[in-house]
Design a protein around this motif. Sequence first.
Motif, short mmCIF file in Angstrom:
data_model
loop_
_atom_site.label_atom_id
_atom_site.label_comp_id
_atom_site.label_asym_id
_atom_site.label_seq_id
_atom_site.Cartn_x
_atom_site.Cartn_y
_atom_site.Cartn_z
N THR A 180 6.77 3.81 0.78
CA THR A 180 5.76 3.06 0.11
C THR A 180 5.66 4.85 -0.65
OG1 THR A 180 4.71 4.66 2.51
CG2 THR A 180 5.78 2.17 2.63
N GLU A 191 1.70 5.00 1.75
CA GLU A 191 0.66 5.24 2.98
C GLU A 191 0.16 7.04 2.21
OE1 GLU A 191 3.06 3.81 6.05
OE2 GLU A 191 3.37 1.71 5.66
N GLN A 248 3.14 -4.48 6.37
CA GLN A 248 1.96 -3.98 6.00
C GLN A 248 1.61 -5.66 5.31
OE1 GLN A 248 2.53 -2.35 2.16
NE2 GLN A 248 2.47 -0.29 3.26
N GLN A 251 -2.91 5.63 2.21
CA GLN A 251 -3.64 5.14 3.37
C GLN A 251 -2.87 5.39 4.08
OE1 GLN A 251 -3.58 1.67 0.37
NE2 GLN A 251 -6.42 1.23 0.45
N GLY A 252 -3.47 6.12 4.88
CA GLY A 252 -2.46 6.61 5.99
C GLY A 252 -3.00 6.18 7.34
N PHE A 311 -2.04 2.80 7.62
CA PHE A 311 -0.35 2.32 8.32
C PHE A 311 0.29 2.40 8.56
CE2 PHE A 311 -3.76 -0.62 4.75
CZ PHE A 311 -3.26 -2.18 4.80
N ARG A 312 -0.03 3.93 8.24
CA ARG A 312 0.91 4.44 8.60
C ARG A 312 1.02 4.64 10.43
NH1 ARG A 312 2.06 8.79 5.20
NH2 ARG A 312 0.24 9.90 6.28
N HIS A 357 0.56 -1.79 0.07
CA HIS A 357 0.18 -0.17 0.06
C HIS A 357 1.18 1.57 -0.62
CE1 HIS A 357 -3.42 -2.35 0.93
NE2 HIS A 357 -3.14 -3.03 1.29
#
Length: 595
Positions: A272, A109, A166, A112-113, A115-116, A107
Amino acid sequence: MYDYAWVHVVYTIPIALFLSVVLAPLLTRLDVYKICFLVVVAFSYTLPWDSYLVRNRIWTYPSEAVIGPTLFSVPIEELFFFIVQTYITTCLHILLNKPVLNAIHLHNEHTQGKFRVQKRMGQVFFAACFVVPLLLPTDHREGTYMKLIICWVAPIFYMLWTFGYQLLLSLPASKTLLPIAVPTLFLWVVDTLALQRGTWSIESGTKLGIHVWPHLEIEEAMFFLVTNSMIVMGSCAFDNAAAILDAFPSLFPNVPGMPSPLLMLQGLFTSTSRYDQDRLVGLRNALVVLSKKSRSFYLASGVFSGRLRIDLILLYGFCRVADDLIDDAASAEEAESWIAHFTNFLDVMYSSHRDSARLEKALVPFPPSAQTILRLLPAEKLPSQPLYALLDGFRMDLDFTNEKSTGHPPIQTENDLEKYATCVAATIGELCLSLVYAHDPDQHYPGAHDNREECTQAGINMGRVLQYINIVRDVKTDAETGRCYIPNQWLAKKSLTPHEREQEILDCRQRILTGAFVTYAANRDAIEELPAYAKGGIRVAVESYVEIGRVLRSRMQNGQPLDFAGGGKAGRASVPKWRRVWVGWRTMAGKRGSI
């Protein structure tokens, strides 16, 4: 006497051998590389810690329970435990994750924050696991062993989480938690028996005195849980690195079959934010199409690896998008317009003046999800002619719509049938082999592709075989849509009773199927001449579909109805999932089905 050695003989070695037998046909060079890499790392990291525990008598081994040789005071049986536990858990993780395409779980990031945030939370937790035990009072020796376990694993957990979070967050629990839980429970039982027999023991002054169940100390339970967790997390971090290298050719143009640890670290340290999110979305969409539309090829795709697997999925995604849009069109005119749109798309993709603006313009008529797949077609590795021929096959399908006005079925002769099978299936065989040869890691060796022309022709013939089987299987469902691929010349022109007509159709189906198996027998040996790294996957792709033909043939011979629901769509002969898996494993093991 020698109780510790017997623990391995009775428990660990048989499990390791069983997994070796099951997994051996499916192993790729990258899998073997991963197993060796993790075993070396686990052994190197565990030995100093274990030596410290033994030297400080935190745990001990009765002299009569071990053979005698040691390394840094650690018995040889314990050293073997480092290896065999890592091997067992890694093999189980590889086996359970064979169907997974790790690249789709990456992903960007930047978009798609979440995951961070989850990454930071995990890092804080594992950092605290390392620091907090160091701050606890040291005057109570009873908790020494548990404290040493936590301080030993926490830095590794922190690193592996950073490198593999991830996949750990995205993969189904059955792919991550199961390969931890099963070996852990098994080793808890083994450890309980060993502690009960006195094969090894924890010194009473260093343990908490808490038992998970009788004879299983909480420290031992924790030890096996965290070590198996480390192995699975290490395997995920390895897979994450390989997925990054495979998924983004723009970032890593040349990736060897077994990338160096330095190159894999380079992939893991790649931000990422540099991940091509559009490519990841297109790849996910293509895999969804594959899993829904072709269970046989979906099974086979798990045997391929690296960029070859990705490009095969993208190629199949293109074919399925074309088939769905054209076949599901509301009218012949709409279907013809879709063929025109696909022709224009291929014209742009193979134009010497291709640019992004022209490509985007050519994609405008397609649905958004289809655009994400078409944009990723690996045209630079594929000849254009088979793709245009595929569209010709769709045009032949449209002739069934015109049959009502012309009175002439499009499949008049056996040559027409062969032409149709060539357009819609033999072309796919040729395209797949083009990708196989393009990705062959051994292609630089002299004479590596000397037999390419012969193998490609065999692939074309095998494509026809699979289409013939498809036609025999789908006679009833095709008839419901107004199509009949049985050559018109084979059918009697006189009136027949329903029973006579049914028998005539059955004879025609048997004739097509017999011809398919004759062609299959003449060409299947060519698979063994393909590049070594891909022949197993090609075998599975072919054999899992030919197995449908074997089911049909068996039912014909036994006088059973051919139009039945066998795990697939109603009215279609199908092979149950368990049988497809068995056929796949047997094929990878080098055992072929009947001709």
